[in-house]
Design a protein around this motif. Sequence first.
Motif, short mmCIF file in Angstrom:
data_model
loop_
_atom_site.label_atom_id
_atom_site.label_comp_id
_atom_site.label_asym_id
_atom_site.label_seq_id
_atom_site.Cartn_x
_atom_site.Cartn_y
_atom_site.Cartn_z
N ASP A 90 51.84 81.62 -18.83
CA ASP A 90 53.15 80.99 -18.96
C ASP A 90 53.53 80.34 -17.63
OD1 ASP A 90 55.59 80.26 -20.14
OD2 ASP A 90 56.60 82.01 -19.32
N PHE A 128 62.03 82.20 -26.50
CA PHE A 128 60.67 82.62 -26.20
C PHE A 128 59.96 83.14 -27.44
CE2 PHE A 128 62.31 83.61 -21.69
CZ PHE A 128 62.00 82.33 -21.27
N MET A 157 59.12 86.04 -21.03
CA MET A 157 58.13 85.50 -21.97
C MET A 157 56.84 86.31 -21.91
SD MET A 157 57.27 82.99 -24.11
CE MET A 157 55.95 81.85 -24.56
#
Length: 215
Positions: free
Chosen positions: A87, A70, A95
């Motif tokens: 995301d 990430f 993330m």
Amino acid sequence: MNHPHKLREKCPCCETMAQESFSRYQLRYLKCVHCGLYFSSVPADQLDTYLNYAETFSSEWRGEGRKEVFTEVLSQVKGEPCGKLLDVGCGGGLMLVLAKDHGWNVYGVEPGMGEDAWAFEDVRMRISHTIAEAGGEAEFDAVTAVNVIDQVAEPWVLLRQSAQKLKADGMLVIRIPNFTVQFILHKLAVLLPKKLGSRLLSSVVMHEFGLGRKA
């Protein structure tokens, strides 16, 4: 193995007849002779029967073992950190946590979330179940999808929906396993002695779709 589901013979992307390439976990993987897409003969919504996704899902949900991945993806995102980032396929939201720490205003999408107890508390309320629910069109400065599009039923639809969420100068960042490399590793594992081959085979990443350079 007797398959309880209807199996695919045509490419789900371009509907060209495909040729059988190899088998893994009692699944047949085919390759489209037109577009080069590899795909499982079993559709995504039925793969859990064969790959036992449900048994491993909770252990990977928060994504804590993927911090380096990430972080690398975030380094590829260009734009002002104070902008809005979406995301897609965010799992438990690691993330999002990392992006938030970098100054992004974060939102996530996780269709398989169900109970949200696995999500990190400080981003839990920022996670939607569908892309449509995650803000309006042309709203985000960046959209990311990390190791996602090879696992969904229609990746081309996901990509189109994700692009629609971007501002005119926004950035779409996609990360997927290199299927050409995974395929080579799979072939090598089959040739090795059983114990060593099984160890290598367990590290091979294959889901519903395989995307090489051509696909």
